[in-house]
Design a protein around this motif. Sequence first.
Motif, mmCIF file in Angstrom:
data_model
loop_
_atom_site.group_PDB
_atom_site.id
_atom_site.type_symbol
_atom_site.label_atom_id
_atom_site.label_comp_id
_atom_site.label_asym_id
_atom_site.label_seq_id
_atom_site.Cartn_x
_atom_site.Cartn_y
_atom_site.Cartn_z
ATOM 1 N N UNK A 1 0.839 -1.194 0.000
ATOM 2 C CA UNK A 1 0.000 0.000 0.000
ATOM 3 C C UNK A 1 0.877 1.247 0.000
ATOM 4 N N UNK A 2 0.496 2.236 -0.746
ATOM 5 C CA UNK A 2 1.224 3.500 -0.821
ATOM 6 C C UNK A 2 1.109 4.252 0.499
ATOM 7 N N UNK A 3 2.064 5.153 0.721
ATOM 8 C CA UNK A 3 2.001 5.981 1.927
ATOM 9 C C UNK A 3 0.743 6.828 1.906
ATOM 10 N N UNK A 4 0.259 7.135 3.088
ATOM 11 C CA UNK A 4 -0.914 8.005 3.198
ATOM 12 C C UNK A 4 -0.525 9.437 2.858
ATOM 13 N N UNK A 5 -1.463 10.176 2.301
ATOM 14 C CA UNK A 5 -1.269 11.592 2.003
ATOM 15 C C UNK A 5 -1.492 12.366 3.295
ATOM 16 N N UNK A 6 -0.482 13.110 3.722
ATOM 17 C CA UNK A 6 -0.579 13.903 4.945
ATOM 18 C C UNK A 6 -1.275 15.224 4.626
ATOM 19 N N UNK A 7 -2.394 15.485 5.308
ATOM 20 C CA UNK A 7 -3.231 16.644 5.007
ATOM 21 C C UNK A 7 -3.309 17.591 6.202
ATOM 22 N N UNK A 8 -3.126 18.877 5.928
ATOM 23 C CA UNK A 8 -3.401 19.934 6.898
ATOM 24 C C UNK A 8 -4.748 20.521 6.505
ATOM 25 N N UNK A 9 -5.717 20.453 7.393
ATOM 26 C CA UNK A 9 -7.050 20.996 7.124
ATOM 27 C C UNK A 9 -7.098 22.427 7.650
ATOM 28 N N UNK A 10 -7.466 23.365 6.776
ATOM 29 C CA UNK A 10 -7.546 24.777 7.152
ATOM 30 C C UNK A 10 -9.010 25.196 7.151
ATOM 31 N N UNK A 11 -9.474 25.650 8.291
ATOM 32 C CA UNK A 11 -10.869 26.055 8.459
ATOM 33 C C UNK A 11 -11.673 24.916 9.066
ATOM 34 N N UNK B 1 -16.592 19.082 7.406
ATOM 35 C CA UNK B 1 -17.017 17.995 6.530
ATOM 36 C C UNK B 1 -15.814 17.344 5.849
ATOM 37 N N UNK B 2 -14.908 18.173 5.326
ATOM 38 C CA UNK B 2 -13.713 17.644 4.672
ATOM 39 C C UNK B 2 -12.826 16.917 5.681
ATOM 40 N N UNK B 3 -12.641 17.486 6.851
ATOM 41 C CA UNK B 3 -11.803 16.854 7.869
ATOM 42 C C UNK B 3 -12.373 15.496 8.270
ATOM 43 N N UNK B 4 -13.678 15.410 8.425
ATOM 44 C CA UNK B 4 -14.310 14.129 8.774
ATOM 45 C C UNK B 4 -14.086 13.098 7.670
ATOM 46 N N UNK B 5 -14.161 13.534 6.418
ATOM 47 C CA UNK B 5 -13.926 12.620 5.297
ATOM 48 C C UNK B 5 -12.478 12.135 5.283
ATOM 49 N N UNK B 6 -11.524 13.028 5.505
ATOM 50 C CA UNK B 6 -10.120 12.614 5.576
ATOM 51 C C UNK B 6 -9.899 11.668 6.746
ATOM 52 N N UNK B 7 -10.542 11.929 7.861
ATOM 53 C CA UNK B 7 -10.412 11.092 9.052
ATOM 54 C C UNK B 7 -10.856 9.653 8.767
ATOM 55 N N UNK B 8 -11.908 9.505 7.986
ATOM 56 C CA UNK B 8 -12.458 8.174 7.691
ATOM 57 C C UNK B 8 -11.761 7.473 6.528
ATOM 58 N N UNK B 9 -11.002 8.204 5.742
ATOM 59 C CA UNK B 9 -10.389 7.638 4.547
ATOM 60 C C UNK B 9 -9.059 6.954 4.858
ATOM 61 N N UNK B 10 -8.890 5.765 4.316
ATOM 62 C CA UNK B 10 -7.653 4.993 4.515
ATOM 63 C C UNK B 10 -6.434 5.660 3.875
ATOM 64 N N UNK B 11 -6.639 6.425 2.818
ATOM 65 C CA UNK B 11 -5.525 6.989 2.066
ATOM 66 C C UNK B 11 -4.977 8.311 2.580
ATOM 67 N N UNK B 12 -5.586 8.852 3.639
ATOM 68 C CA UNK B 12 -5.188 10.161 4.150
ATOM 69 C C UNK B 12 -4.884 10.103 5.635
ATOM 70 N N UNK B 13 -4.002 10.999 6.058
ATOM 71 C CA UNK B 13 -3.678 11.164 7.480
ATOM 72 C C UNK B 13 -3.729 12.655 7.784
ATOM 73 N N UNK B 14 -4.614 13.050 8.674
ATOM 74 C CA UNK B 14 -4.669 14.461 9.090
ATOM 75 C C UNK B 14 -3.470 14.720 9.994
ATOM 76 N N UNK B 15 -2.653 15.704 9.632
ATOM 77 C CA UNK B 15 -1.493 16.044 10.452
ATOM 78 C C UNK B 15 -1.748 17.277 11.305
#
Length: 71
Positions: free
Chosen positions: A1-11, A18-32
């Motif tokens: 599996x590829x590394x997760x995409x590290x995301x900074x959520x602004x706002x 809504x976007x942060x919740x989606x990233x939280x639930x997604x296997x391919x992303x990591x909220x940093x």
Amino acid sequence: MADKVKVLVVGLGNMGASHASAYHRSEGFQIVGIMSRSIKSNTKIPSELAGYPLYEDFDVALKETKPDAVS
């Protein structure tokens, strides 16, 4: 599996939360981190997002989290 995409959520308004919740639930992303100018006084942070680092300064958030993407 590829590394997760590290995301900074602004706002953390309706759209940001809504976007942060989606990233939280997604296997391919990591909220940093979650950034908002008034996040320290925000008492309505969704419980699923409460454990992430919180920032009020965008430059500090970028420097400390080193995200792959900003949302």
